[in-house]
Design a protein around this motif. Structure first.
Motif, PDB file in Angstrom:
ATOM      1  N   GLN A  70      46.726  47.681 -14.385  1.00  0.00           N
ATOM      2  CA  GLN A  70      47.832  48.551 -14.763  1.00  0.00           C
ATOM      3  C   GLN A  70      49.024  47.678 -15.172  1.00  0.00           C
ATOM      4  N   ASP A  71      49.977  48.298 -15.831  1.00  0.00           N
ATOM      5  CA  ASP A  71      51.107  47.539 -16.382  1.00  0.00           C
ATOM      6  C   ASP A  71      51.837  46.716 -15.337  1.00  0.00           C
ATOM      7  N   ARG A  72      51.978  47.261 -14.131  1.00  0.00           N
ATOM      8  CA  ARG A  72      52.791  46.594 -13.118  1.00  0.00           C
ATOM      9  C   ARG A  72      51.974  46.157 -11.910  1.00  0.00           C
ATOM     10  N   GLN A  73      50.692  45.938 -12.115  1.00  0.00           N
ATOM     11  CA  GLN A  73      49.814  45.512 -11.039  1.00  0.00           C
ATOM     12  C   GLN A  73      49.061  44.262 -11.461  1.00  0.00           C
ATOM     13  N   PHE A  74      49.084  43.262 -10.597  1.00  0.00           N
ATOM     14  CA  PHE A  74      48.434  41.994 -10.901  1.00  0.00           C
ATOM     15  C   PHE A  74      47.625  41.596  -9.675  1.00  0.00           C
ATOM     16  N   ILE A  75      46.348  41.310  -9.866  1.00  0.00           N
ATOM     17  CA  ILE A  75      45.447  41.038  -8.749  1.00  0.00           C
ATOM     18  C   ILE A  75      44.834  39.656  -8.905  1.00  0.00           C
ATOM     19  N   LEU A  76      44.828  38.917  -7.832  1.00  0.00           N
ATOM     20  CA  LEU A  76      44.191  37.597  -7.798  1.00  0.00           C
ATOM     21  C   LEU A  76      42.945  37.694  -6.932  1.00  0.00           C
ATOM     22  N   SER A  77      41.812  37.218  -7.459  1.00  0.00           N
ATOM     23  CA  SER A  77      40.546  37.392  -6.751  1.00  0.00           C
ATOM     24  C   SER A  77      39.732  36.113  -6.735  1.00  0.00           C
ATOM     25  N   SER A  78      38.809  36.103  -5.787  1.00  0.00           N
ATOM     26  CA  SER A  78      37.790  35.062  -5.760  1.00  0.00           C
ATOM     27  C   SER A  78      36.522  35.663  -5.164  1.00  0.00           C
ATOM     28  N   LYS A  79      35.390  35.252  -5.673  1.00  0.00           N
ATOM     29  CA  LYS A  79      34.134  35.744  -5.115  1.00  0.00           C
ATOM     30  C   LYS A  79      33.743  34.945  -3.877  1.00  0.00           C
ATOM     31  N   LYS A  80      34.059  33.630  -3.907  1.00  0.00           N
ATOM     32  CA  LYS A  80      33.712  32.765  -2.775  1.00  0.00           C
ATOM     33  C   LYS A  80      34.807  31.719  -2.592  1.00  0.00           C
ATOM     34  N   LEU A  81      35.525  31.816  -1.511  1.00  0.00           N
ATOM     35  CA  LEU A  81      36.628  30.898  -1.271  1.00  0.00           C
ATOM     36  C   LEU A  81      36.141  29.507  -0.882  1.00  0.00           C
ATOM     37  N   LEU A  82      36.917  28.511  -1.315  1.00  0.00           N
ATOM     38  CA  LEU A  82      36.693  27.126  -0.931  1.00  0.00           C
ATOM     39  C   LEU A  82      37.831  26.685  -0.015  1.00  0.00           C
ATOM     40  N   LEU A  83      37.584  25.628   0.745  1.00  0.00           N
ATOM     41  CA  LEU A  83      38.651  25.099   1.598  1.00  0.00           C
ATOM     42  C   LEU A  83      39.882  24.735   0.768  1.00  0.00           C
ATOM     43  N   SER A  84      39.633  24.230  -0.435  1.00  0.00           N
ATOM     44  CA  SER A  84      40.731  23.792  -1.302  1.00  0.00           C
ATOM     45  C   SER A  84      41.562  24.950  -1.850  1.00  0.00           C
ATOM     46  N   ASP A  85      41.131  26.179  -1.576  1.00  0.00           N
ATOM     47  CA  ASP A  85      41.909  27.337  -2.035  1.00  0.00           C
ATOM     48  C   ASP A  85      43.067  27.661  -1.092  1.00  0.00           C
ATOM     49  N   SER A  86      43.110  26.994   0.028  1.00  0.00           N
ATOM     50  CA  SER A  86      44.224  27.218   0.963  1.00  0.00           C
ATOM     51  C   SER A  86      45.551  26.874   0.297  1.00  0.00           C
ATOM     52  N   GLY A  87      46.570  27.663   0.621  1.00  0.00           N
ATOM     53  CA  GLY A  87      47.882  27.391   0.038  1.00  0.00           C
ATOM     54  C   GLY A  87      48.757  28.620   0.127  1.00  0.00           C
ATOM     55  N   PHE A  88      49.907  28.497  -0.486  1.00  0.00           N
ATOM     56  CA  PHE A  88      50.891  29.574  -0.516  1.00  0.00           C
ATOM     57  C   PHE A  88      50.861  30.167  -1.922  1.00  0.00           C
ATOM     58  N   TYR A  89      50.469  31.424  -2.023  1.00  0.00           N
ATOM     59  CA  TYR A  89      50.309  32.075  -3.317  1.00  0.00           C
ATOM     60  C   TYR A  89      51.515  32.973  -3.594  1.00  0.00           C
ATOM     61  N   LEU A  90      52.061  32.777  -4.765  1.00  0.00           N
ATOM     62  CA  LEU A  90      53.257  33.523  -5.141  1.00  0.00           C
ATOM     63  C   LEU A  90      53.013  34.292  -6.428  1.00  0.00           C
ATOM     64  N   CYS A  91      53.398  35.548  -6.407  1.00  0.00           N
ATOM     65  CA  CYS A  91      53.377  36.378  -7.598  1.00  0.00           C
ATOM     66  C   CYS A  91      54.799  36.432  -8.134  1.00  0.00           C
ATOM     67  N   ALA A  92      54.948  36.504  -9.438  1.00  0.00           N
ATOM     68  CA  ALA A  92      56.282  36.586 -10.027  1.00  0.00           C
ATOM     69  C   ALA A  92      56.234  37.447 -11.278  1.00  0.00           C
ATOM     70  N   TRP A  93      57.396  37.959 -11.668  1.00  0.00           N
ATOM     71  CA  TRP A  93      57.490  38.713 -12.916  1.00  0.00           C
ATOM     72  C   TRP A  93      58.752  38.303 -13.656  1.00  0.00           C
ATOM     73  N   SER A  94      58.724  38.531 -14.953  1.00  0.00           N
ATOM     74  CA  SER A  94      59.923  38.321 -15.765  1.00  0.00           C
ATOM     75  C   SER A  94      59.934  39.372 -16.873  1.00  0.00           C
ATOM     76  N   VAL A  95      61.113  39.602 -17.399  1.00  0.00           N
ATOM     77  CA  VAL A  95      61.276  40.568 -18.473  1.00  0.00           C
ATOM     78  C   VAL A  95      60.771  39.953 -19.768  1.00  0.00           C
ATOM     79  N   ARG A  96      60.014  40.718 -20.515  1.00  0.00           N
ATOM     80  CA  ARG A  96      59.474  40.198 -21.767  1.00  0.00           C
ATOM     81  C   ARG A  96      60.402  40.569 -22.928  1.00  0.00           C
TER      82      ARG A  96
END
Lengths: 114, 111
Positions: A70-96
């Motif tokens: 949807q216009d204002r929905q953003f999804i981050l996915s993985s089928k199988k996580l790795l140890l290296s996927d650990s971290g701080f995940y940030l979503c952001a938006w800006s005006v186009r």
């Protein structure tokens, strides 16, 4: 006013398990949307950005994927996580618009893969 | 494509000044500056759009030299609240899409 919601705030997942992080924006239309990952010593790494529904650009190769159903929905996915996927995940938006504008960040999800 | 920031870290006493630099090997369309406190989301400080443009926010100002593909962030008379990690970012593609950040500069202000 515009707001950005990102959840969950923290997540502990076993290696090999799937992942789904969701981000929604309120109060604006047709924004640019971004997913960043922050790991020690690597700053803010741009993973994906989207300029419209179904339009996803990937900046780095990885086992992650992103979708914008949807216009204002953003999804981050993985089928199988790795140890290296650990971290701080940030979503952001800006005006186009024709000129660069600031990016507004969500509060982030701290993911620990064990 | 990632902009390069220097220094990686700096420690100041309250009231001292600091300069953080951001450079790019690719032509810069604009430069963004953000500050992030530990465990929090980055917060926007300012954006510079034109060559030679300068902006200020309280005692924090920045310059953008489009020809040299460089930007500098100036922190004057630093306060304890200035502590955090500073990121410069740039949208190489203009307003459409990728906003790429440097690795950050960790600033610690001591009393």
């Amino acid at each position: 006013s515009q707001t950005i919601h990102q959840w969950p705030a923290t997540l502990v997942q076993p290696v090999g398990s799937p992942l789904s992080l969701e981000c929604t924006v309120e109060g604006t239309s047709n924004p640019n949307l971004y997913w960043y990952r922050q790991a020690a010593g690597r700053g803010l790494q741009l993973l994906f950005y989207s300029v419209g529904i179904g339009q996803i650009s990937s900046e780095v190769p990885q086992n992650l994927s992103a979708s914008r159903p949807q216009d204002r929905q953003f999804i981050l996915s993985s089928k199988k996580l790795l140890l290296s996927d650990s971290g701080f995940y940030l979503c952001a938006w800006s005006v186009r618009t024709a000129m660069n504008t600031e990016a507004f960040f969500g509060q982030g999800t701290r993911l620990t893969v064990v | 494509q990632q902009p390069v920031q220097s220094p990686q870290a700096v420690i100041l006493r309250e009231g001292e000044d600091a300069v953080i630099n951001c450079s790019s090997s690719k032509a810069l369309y604009s430069v963004h500056w953000y500050r992030q406190k530990h465990g929090e989301a980055p917060v926007f400080l300012m954006i510079l759009l034109k060559g030679g443009e300068q902006k200020g926010h309280e005692k924090i100002s920045a310059s953008f030299n489009e020809k040299k593909q460089q930007s500098s962030l100036y922190l004057t008379a630093s306060q304890l609240s200035y502590s955090g990690t500073y990121f410069c970012g740039t949208a190489y593609g203009g307003s459409q899409g990728n906003l790429i950040f440097g690795k950050g500069t960790k600033l610690s202000v001591k009393p």
